[in-house]
Write an enzyme that holds these catalytic residues in place. Structure first.
Site, PDB file in Angstrom:
ATOM      1  N   ASP A   1       0.727  -1.112  -0.129  1.00 22.10           N
ATOM      2  CA  ASP A   1       0.002  -0.035   0.063  1.00 22.10           C
ATOM      3  C   ASP A   1       0.929   1.278   0.070  1.00 22.10           C
ATOM      4  O   ASP A   1       1.770   1.125   0.136  1.00 22.10           O
ATOM      5  CB  ASP A   1      -1.053  -0.126   1.226  1.00 22.10           C
ATOM      6  CG  ASP A   1      -0.355  -0.499   2.602  1.00 22.10           C
ATOM      7  OD1 ASP A   1       0.970  -0.711   2.615  1.00 22.10           O
ATOM      8  OD2 ASP A   1      -1.238  -0.759   3.416  1.00 22.10           O
TER       9      ASP A   1
ATOM     10  N   ASN B   1      -8.005  -3.944  14.380  1.00 18.71           N
ATOM     11  CA  ASN B   1      -9.272  -4.202  13.820  1.00 18.71           C
ATOM     12  C   ASN B   1      -9.610  -5.445  12.857  1.00 18.71           C
ATOM     13  O   ASN B   1     -10.420  -5.403  11.990  1.00 18.71           O
ATOM     14  CB  ASN B   1     -10.115  -2.890  13.135  1.00 18.71           C
ATOM     15  CG  ASN B   1      -9.321  -2.501  12.191  1.00 18.71           C
ATOM     16  OD1 ASN B   1      -8.463  -3.044  11.593  1.00 18.71           O
ATOM     17  ND2 ASN B   1      -9.597  -1.248  11.491  1.00 18.71           N
TER      18      ASN B   1
ATOM     19  N   GLU C   1      -9.897  -2.315   5.436  1.00 21.29           N
ATOM     20  CA  GLU C   1     -10.447  -2.176   6.482  1.00 21.29           C
ATOM     21  C   GLU C   1     -11.843  -3.045   6.558  1.00 21.29           C
ATOM     22  O   GLU C   1     -12.214  -3.504   5.498  1.00 21.29           O
ATOM     23  CB  GLU C   1     -11.066  -0.568   6.699  1.00 21.29           C
ATOM     24  CG  GLU C   1      -9.909   0.201   6.382  1.00 21.29           C
ATOM     25  CD  GLU C   1      -8.826   0.368   7.737  1.00 21.29           C
ATOM     26  OE1 GLU C   1      -9.106  -0.422   8.615  1.00 21.29           O
ATOM     27  OE2 GLU C   1      -8.004   1.307   7.988  1.00 21.29           O
TER      28      GLU C   1
ATOM     29  N   HIS D   1      -7.534  -5.473  10.090  1.00 22.73           N
ATOM     30  CA  HIS D   1      -7.307  -4.917   8.477  1.00 22.73           C
ATOM     31  C   HIS D   1      -6.050  -5.527   8.032  1.00 22.73           C
ATOM     32  O   HIS D   1      -4.946  -5.714   8.758  1.00 22.73           O
ATOM     33  CB  HIS D   1      -7.329  -3.622   8.530  1.00 22.73           C
ATOM     34  CG  HIS D   1      -5.993  -2.655   8.944  1.00 22.73           C
ATOM     35  ND1 HIS D   1      -6.282  -1.536   9.482  1.00 22.73           N
ATOM     36  CD2 HIS D   1      -4.775  -2.986   8.999  1.00 22.73           C
ATOM     37  CE1 HIS D   1      -5.056  -0.983   9.837  1.00 22.73           C
ATOM     38  NE2 HIS D   1      -4.234  -1.760   9.574  1.00 22.73           N
TER      39      HIS D   1
HETATM   40  C1  F6R Z   1       1.476  -2.074   6.150  1.00 25.18           C
HETATM   41  C2  F6R Z   1      -0.091  -2.446   6.287  1.00 25.18           C
HETATM   42  C3  F6R Z   1      -0.863  -2.377   7.620  1.00 25.18           C
HETATM   43  C4  F6R Z   1      -0.086  -2.914   8.753  1.00 25.18           C
HETATM   44  C5  F6R Z   1      -0.724  -2.770  10.002  1.00 25.18           C
HETATM   45  C6  F6R Z   1       0.072  -3.127  11.131  1.00 25.18           C
HETATM   46  O1  F6R Z   1       1.954  -1.986   4.749  1.00 25.18           O
HETATM   47  O2  F6R Z   1      -0.456  -2.470   5.132  1.00 25.18           O
HETATM   48  O3  F6R Z   1      -1.812  -3.323   7.394  1.00 25.18           O
HETATM   49  O4  F6R Z   1       0.595  -4.120   8.428  1.00 25.18           O
HETATM   50  O5  F6R Z   1      -1.481  -1.631  10.034  1.00 25.18           O
HETATM   51  O6  F6R Z   1       0.804  -2.169  11.435  1.00 25.18           O
HETATM   52  P1  F6R Z   1       2.111  -2.224  12.539  1.00 25.18           P
HETATM   53  O7  F6R Z   1       2.930  -3.045  12.256  1.00 25.18           O
HETATM   54  O8  F6R Z   1       2.405  -0.886  12.641  1.00 25.18           O
HETATM   55  O9  F6R Z   1       1.395  -2.633  14.118  1.00 25.18           O
END
Ligand code: F6R
Length: 237
Positions: free
Chosen positions: A67, A136, A143, A138
């Protein structure tokens, strides 16, 4: 589904690095799907050490990131392009032509999304996809409520995700409202997936994932239907 419970963040990072280096040694032209965020930093550190030690090489590796924020140019301090270069790419022997992140400042974002899936397919598909998970559920920026059939698309970020990610933005900097993300189907198309989750904040999501109950309200639940996925999790960080 393979579940590996660890006690330390270092252990999680080391086991994940073993999976990545195994893949890279078995096929030096592997296509890797990469993630940003706090979780994979330790894994990337181990991979950098292994490259420096001459153990593995990114010379012929191709990467696709999950992303990117809409509206952030590559060199913006909070872009995922910058994160990936500072955390991994600047320290390894990767060919910049083989690095792919969605372009968050494309004039035609719809076309950018469509092309992203096409570019992944043209590269032969993702051999090993790295994922983190949001509290959550995701994955990428998919989401709750995202269709399991989704391909790369533009999303509006939820308030919870914007709050979680605000720490990566300098004080006073405007936090983006939208992002481009690989869809759940784009992620599921990977031949192999490794999901990392560490710390108390993620435990509830791990418990929910373990129930195996499929629901678009918990995007990661679709991963339980993948036939080659390893989940490395644990800790009270
Ligand atoms: C990152 C991504 C997100 C993260 C998720 C966890 O490229 O796509 O889905 O993997 O938000 O983030 P952290 O590792 O910061 O807890």
């Amino acid at each position: 589904m393979k579940w590996i419970e660890v006690t330390t963040y270092e252990e999680m990072s080391r086991i994940a690095a073993e999976l990545f280096s195994k893949q890279m040694k078995a096929n030096p032209k592997s296509v890797l799907g990469l993630a940003t965020g706090g979780t994979p930093v330790g894994l990337y550190e181990v991979l950098v050490e292994e490259v420096k030690a001459g153990d593995i090489s990114f010379k012929d590796i191709t990467t696709f990131n999950l992303d990117e924020y809409v509206g952030l140019a590559k060199n913006s301090p909070a872009s995922y392009w910058t994160y990936m270069h500072e955390t991994l790419f600047n320290h390894v022997d990767i060919n910049e032509d083989n690095v792919h992140l969605p372009n968050g400042v494309a004039t035609d974002l719809e076309a950018e999304c469509e092309n992203y899936d096409k570019r992944i397919a043209a590269a032969g598909g993702i051999d090993l996809q790295l994922l983190g998970i949001g509290v959550n559920g995701h994955i990428g920026f998919n989401e709750p409520g995202t269709s399991f059939d989704s391909l790369t698309h533009v999303v509006e970020l939820t308030e919870s995700t914007r709050t979680e990610n605000a720490i990566y933005f300098e004080e006073g900097a405007e936090m983006p409202t939208h992002a481009v993300t690989m869809g759940i189907q784009s992620i599921m198309n990977a031949k192999e997936i490794v999901l990392l989750a560490f710390g108390e904040r993620k435990l509830e999501a791990m418990e929910q994932l373990k129930t195996g109950k499929l629901s678009e309200d918990f995007p990661a639940s679709q991963l339980t239907t993948h036939d080659n996925i390893t989940i490395i999790y644990g800790g009270t960080k």
